[in-house]
Design a protein around this motif. Structure first.
Motif, PDB file in Angstrom:
ATOM      1  N   HIS A   1       0.869  -1.182   0.000  1.00 44.82           N
ATOM      2  CA  HIS A   1       0.000   0.000   0.000  1.00 44.82           C
ATOM      3  C   HIS A   1       0.901   1.226   0.000  1.00 44.82           C
ATOM      4  O   HIS A   1       1.871   1.298   0.759  1.00 44.82           O
ATOM      5  CB  HIS A   1      -0.910   0.022   1.228  1.00 44.82           C
ATOM      6  CG  HIS A   1      -1.846   1.197   1.257  1.00 44.82           C
ATOM      7  ND1 HIS A   1      -2.904   1.311   0.385  1.00 44.82           N
ATOM      8  CD2 HIS A   1      -1.890   2.310   2.025  1.00 44.82           C
ATOM      9  CE1 HIS A   1      -3.553   2.443   0.628  1.00 44.82           C
ATOM     10  NE2 HIS A   1      -2.965   3.059   1.617  1.00 44.82           N
ATOM     11  N   MET A   6       3.115  10.119   3.126  1.00 47.92           N
ATOM     12  CA  MET A   6       4.020   9.440   2.171  1.00 47.92           C
ATOM     13  C   MET A   6       4.357   8.077   2.735  1.00 47.92           C
ATOM     14  O   MET A   6       5.427   7.878   3.302  1.00 47.92           O
ATOM     15  CB  MET A   6       5.339  10.203   2.024  1.00 47.92           C
ATOM     16  CG  MET A   6       5.222  11.671   1.787  1.00 47.92           C
ATOM     17  SD  MET A   6       6.871  12.453   1.806  1.00 47.92           S
ATOM     18  CE  MET A   6       6.366  14.168   1.662  1.00 47.92           C
ATOM     19  N   ASP A   7       3.424   7.149   2.599  1.00 52.16           N
ATOM     20  CA  ASP A   7       3.593   5.831   3.206  1.00 52.16           C
ATOM     21  C   ASP A   7       3.836   4.750   2.166  1.00 52.16           C
ATOM     22  O   ASP A   7       3.223   4.767   1.099  1.00 52.16           O
ATOM     23  CB  ASP A   7       2.311   5.417   3.941  1.00 52.16           C
ATOM     24  CG  ASP A   7       1.852   6.449   4.949  1.00 52.16           C
ATOM     25  OD1 ASP A   7       2.433   6.481   6.038  1.00 52.16           O
ATOM     26  OD2 ASP A   7       0.935   7.243   4.622  1.00 52.16           O
ATOM     27  N   ILE A  65       3.710   0.554   2.796  1.00 61.91           N
ATOM     28  CA  ILE A  65       3.673  -0.658   3.629  1.00 61.91           C
ATOM     29  C   ILE A  65       3.820  -1.833   2.677  1.00 61.91           C
ATOM     30  O   ILE A  65       3.007  -1.999   1.763  1.00 61.91           O
ATOM     31  CB  ILE A  65       2.350  -0.784   4.400  1.00 61.91           C
ATOM     32  CG1 ILE A  65       2.186   0.375   5.385  1.00 61.91           C
ATOM     33  CG2 ILE A  65       2.290  -2.121   5.144  1.00 61.91           C
ATOM     34  CD1 ILE A  65       0.899   0.298   6.191  1.00 61.91           C
ATOM     35  N   MET A 118       4.164  -5.934   2.477  1.00 61.29           N
ATOM     36  CA  MET A 118       3.943  -7.143   3.272  1.00 61.29           C
ATOM     37  C   MET A 118       4.383  -8.371   2.488  1.00 61.29           C
ATOM     38  O   MET A 118       3.947  -8.583   1.351  1.00 61.29           O
ATOM     39  CB  MET A 118       2.458  -7.247   3.634  1.00 61.29           C
ATOM     40  CG  MET A 118       1.991  -6.124   4.572  1.00 61.29           C
ATOM     41  SD  MET A 118       0.182  -5.907   4.646  1.00 61.29           S
ATOM     42  CE  MET A 118      -0.321  -7.488   5.331  1.00 61.29           C
ATOM     43  N   GLY A 121       8.138 -11.241   6.211  1.00 58.50           N
ATOM     44  CA  GLY A 121       8.470  -9.976   6.844  1.00 58.50           C
ATOM     45  C   GLY A 121       7.690  -8.836   6.229  1.00 58.50           C
ATOM     46  O   GLY A 121       6.927  -9.030   5.274  1.00 58.50           O
ATOM     47  N   SER A 122       7.886  -7.658   6.793  1.00 54.33           N
ATOM     48  CA  SER A 122       7.200  -6.487   6.250  1.00 54.33           C
ATOM     49  C   SER A 122       8.048  -5.253   6.493  1.00 54.33           C
ATOM     50  O   SER A 122       8.951  -5.253   7.330  1.00 54.33           O
ATOM     51  CB  SER A 122       5.814  -6.339   6.879  1.00 54.33           C
ATOM     52  OG  SER A 122       5.908  -6.276   8.282  1.00 54.33           O
ATOM     53  N   ARG A 151       7.924  -0.783   6.528  1.00 54.75           N
ATOM     54  CA  ARG A 151       7.123   0.437   6.580  1.00 54.75           C
ATOM     55  C   ARG A 151       7.999   1.675   6.490  1.00 54.75           C
ATOM     56  O   ARG A 151       9.034   1.736   7.165  1.00 54.75           O
ATOM     57  CB  ARG A 151       6.344   0.501   7.908  1.00 54.75           C
ATOM     58  CG  ARG A 151       5.176  -0.446   7.939  1.00 54.75           C
ATOM     59  CD  ARG A 151       4.694  -0.816   9.308  1.00 54.75           C
ATOM     60  NE  ARG A 151       3.728  -1.898   9.156  1.00 54.75           N
ATOM     61  CZ  ARG A 151       4.059  -3.179   8.994  1.00 54.75           C
ATOM     62  NH1 ARG A 151       5.325  -3.553   9.012  1.00 54.75           N
ATOM     63  NH2 ARG A 151       3.128  -4.090   8.799  1.00 54.75           N
ATOM     64  N   HIS A 205       7.367   6.099   6.138  1.00 59.07           N
ATOM     65  CA  HIS A 205       6.295   7.097   6.186  1.00 59.07           C
ATOM     66  C   HIS A 205       6.715   8.464   5.657  1.00 59.07           C
ATOM     67  O   HIS A 205       6.005   9.450   5.868  1.00 59.07           O
ATOM     68  CB  HIS A 205       5.760   7.206   7.618  1.00 59.07           C
ATOM     69  CG  HIS A 205       5.227   5.903   8.113  1.00 59.07           C
ATOM     70  ND1 HIS A 205       4.193   5.259   7.497  1.00 59.07           N
ATOM     71  CD2 HIS A 205       5.618   5.101   9.131  1.00 59.07           C
ATOM     72  CE1 HIS A 205       3.954   4.115   8.131  1.00 59.07           C
ATOM     73  NE2 HIS A 205       4.816   3.990   9.107  1.00 59.07           N
ATOM     74  N   ASP A 206       7.855   8.503   5.005  1.00 60.76           N
ATOM     75  CA  ASP A 206       8.280   9.774   4.405  1.00 60.76           C
ATOM     76  C   ASP A 206       9.138   9.469   3.181  1.00 60.76           C
ATOM     77  O   ASP A 206      10.179  10.078   2.978  1.00 60.76           O
ATOM     78  CB  ASP A 206       9.037  10.641   5.424  1.00 60.76           C
ATOM     79  CG  ASP A 206      10.252   9.934   6.029  1.00 60.76           C
ATOM     80  OD1 ASP A 206      10.458   8.739   5.745  1.00 60.76           O
ATOM     81  OD2 ASP A 206      10.999  10.590   6.778  1.00 60.76           O
ATOM     82  N   SER A 222       9.986  -5.756   9.996  1.00 58.35           N
ATOM     83  CA  SER A 222       9.559  -6.812  10.909  1.00 58.35           C
ATOM     84  C   SER A 222       9.789  -8.123  10.175  1.00 58.35           C
ATOM     85  O   SER A 222       9.538  -8.218   8.968  1.00 58.35           O
ATOM     86  CB  SER A 222       8.076  -6.600  11.224  1.00 58.35           C
ATOM     87  OG  SER A 222       7.581  -7.618  12.050  1.00 58.35           O
ATOM     88  N   PRO A 242       9.033  -5.302  15.865  1.00 55.27           N
ATOM     89  CA  PRO A 242       9.618  -4.665  14.675  1.00 55.27           C
ATOM     90  C   PRO A 242      10.860  -3.837  15.027  1.00 55.27           C
ATOM     91  O   PRO A 242      11.003  -3.395  16.168  1.00 55.27           O
ATOM     92  CB  PRO A 242       8.483  -3.755  14.177  1.00 55.27           C
ATOM     93  CG  PRO A 242       7.233  -4.356  14.735  1.00 55.27           C
ATOM     94  CD  PRO A 242       7.626  -4.930  16.070  1.00 55.27           C
TER      95      PRO A 242
END
Lengths: 359, 359
Positions: free
Chosen positions: A155, A247-248, A250, A252, A256-257, A259, A261-262, A277, A293
């Motif tokens: 996303h 400005m994300d 994510i 998956m 693991g995942s 993230r 945000h900028d 994570s 995480p």
């Protein structure tokens, strides 16, 4: 490019706000120099050169003049003008750093890419975050089969809340200048982020999520879409001029995942964060996670746009001084990004129908 | 409920793993007591009571027995058994704390809610995170017209990577027990998160994003959907048993945004984080943000499931001792959650067609 090769000489076509940032980057990059600026107004070009660190010997033009000494041009003109000026610049043998959105559609972009290719020129879109050292570190994580596994879902968002003045006057909301509106300006980054996370595997289809918000001129101010692939991967994004800054990404995976945000422009210039994570599980009774995480910080001496300019100039120098071929990664991913943008636009125009993306 | 009123006596129907956590919560909550546990196997019930803090005088049944001393039941049975046992419990005048997914469809849920309502009983679904003090703080932020503004977009995830044993044996992948699979188990939380972020305004339609992953029994193992409202709001979610642990909510408003990455179960039991951003803008040259997003930490002495049990028992006590009416917020939002789940399921079954959600 040899260490002692002369710097790549940049010409800038147009005096957009973003050109100030890129001018600073050209000044800060060790292998480039500001050589010329052209605007429809000589006065504007003169003022721009004076206030943006151009050296005294830099050329200032009251038109988008051809200057035989310029190696490369940076083009921050309104999108509707890109095809005309980018193709002309390529015909004049200028390497091309092209502001995004690169074109109104992939048909126009093909003309630009073809002009660069047939003239042996380097093409790169000015998507700065691609060049941040953080992006490389994040990509390593996503490429790790033990830590991340196989991609399942992405996303991405990019939005900023614009002023009433912007909504009336900015080129990005004018149908004759930047007809893709928020989809071109902010959605470009979301689509690129999704492609990046999927290692540039082109989705098979795009579907707009809802009726976008338009201005009176029919320009998109906010929209969202989903992308899906032949296998089980799926991605969504939301982009807007009407939402506070977001400005994300994510990402998956099976193991693991990640993230961030900028991702488009880090909160701070010299350090940038992301979290990962891996192989998380519940603790006894499912009252917490193990492991938790991890937060990661990447320190960078040079801003991301300087890394972009430096890498572009490195490729140009290799062509100019070492007879290298242009690096085709950049036209390839630029074209894929535009293909997805076009499909989203078509889905919006066709009442949210899924649109097949043909590579 | 008076301070000195006797604690609410809980009966537990079934010995699922999650019942261990809720038993601990009933023990820790100041206004409740573990009173009885019933299982199809007396041996199982006896062992469960012995290892989960039941007091010596607690009743242990080898069936889902009616015990007139029990005030309330917690039902963690497989979803397909909910309607039968929840309705029966309601007929026996037991208040109902019902594990999610609460029903296979809204038709079954209506039977449960009607049984509770006609018997003057409190109903609550066991969605623990709703009761975390962090959730209240986050909701305050989302309700603030200056800090957050008007909702524009929500994205929610919930996934955990299950073991090969789970994929073969767990009730959550058996079509006859939990036919909604990952949509019911993990998608429930995503849908609730989206409804929560929209102040429980029911979306007008749901559209599945791609062909879900199924097991051989036709149970959904991973899926995603988008929800849209009459106005310009849009939401997306992704839920999965095949993806490493993820629990994200990103809520984007006109003036601010909120992010939380462990909303279902916080990383740690006694502190929980979220981040907010309000009225952010670029710094000069767009090389950073001002202000930067804020990290918030909420400390909580009681785990979220204890807050849930305590609040449920408070409502039950108010009915029992003070002639209060049942609080209808809980059945209302449970029903809305189920309506959305049903619409997503229908969209999946109908080849990703948009499905209208009728309140």
């Amino acid at each position: 490019m040899a260490e002692d090769a002369p710097p790549i000489r940049f010409g800038i076509l147009g005096c957009a706000e973003v050109a100030r940032k890129v001018s600073r980057a050209i000044t800060l990059s060790p292998n480039t120099t500001l050589y010329a600026v052209g605007s429809r107004s000589l006065d504007k070009a003169t003022k721009f050169a004076a206030s943006n660190g151009f050296p005294p010997h830099a050329k200032v033009y009251g038109s988008y003049e051809d200057d035989p000494e310029v190696d490369a041009v940076y083009v921050p003109l309104p999108t509707s003008l890109h095809v005309q000026w980018a193709v002309l610049a390529a015909q004049k043998k200028k390497h091309l750093l092209l502001e995004k959105p690169v074109a109104l559609n992939v048909h126009d972009l093909h003309k630009i890419l073809e002009a660069c290719e047939s003239n042996g020129l380097q093409y790169m879109d000015a998507t700065m975050w691609m060049h941040h050292p953080r992006t490389t570190q994040m990509f390593h994580f996503l490429s790790d089969p033990q830590q991340f596994g196989r991609l399942q879902s992405v996303h991405a968002t990019f939005s900023y809340g614009v002023s009433p003045y912007f909504l009336e006057n900015d080129i990005r909301v004018k149908p004759e200048l930047d007809a893709l509106g928020a989809l071109g300006d902010t959605g470009w980054y979301c689509v690129r982020a999704i492609l990046w996370a999927s290692n540039y595997e082109l989705p098979k289809s795009a579907t707009a999520l809802h009726k976008p918000t338009y201005n009176d001129g029919g320009v998109i101010l906010a929209c969202g879409a989903s992308l899906s692939w032949e296998d089980d991967k799926v991605a969504t994004f939301y982009c807007s001029f009407l939402t506070d800054m977001s400005m994300d990404i994510i990402v998956m995976g099976t193991k693991g995942s990640l993230r961030v945000h900028d991702y488009v422009i880090p909160n701070q210039e010299k350090e940038a964060k992301f979290s990962t994570s891996s192989n998380s599980n519940w603790v006894e009774l499912s009252i917490g996670w193990a492991p938790n995480p991890s937060d990661n910080v990447v320190y960078n001496d040079l801003p991301q746009e300087v890394h972009m300019v430096k890498e572009f100039a490195r490729l140009v120098g290799a062509i100019k001084y070492n007879n290298s071929k242009p690096e085709d990664t950049w036209p390839v991913i630029s074209r894929k990004t535009q293909l997805v943008i076009d499909a989203v636009k078509t889905s919006i125009d066709n009442g949210l129908e899924p649109v097949e993306i043909k590579g």
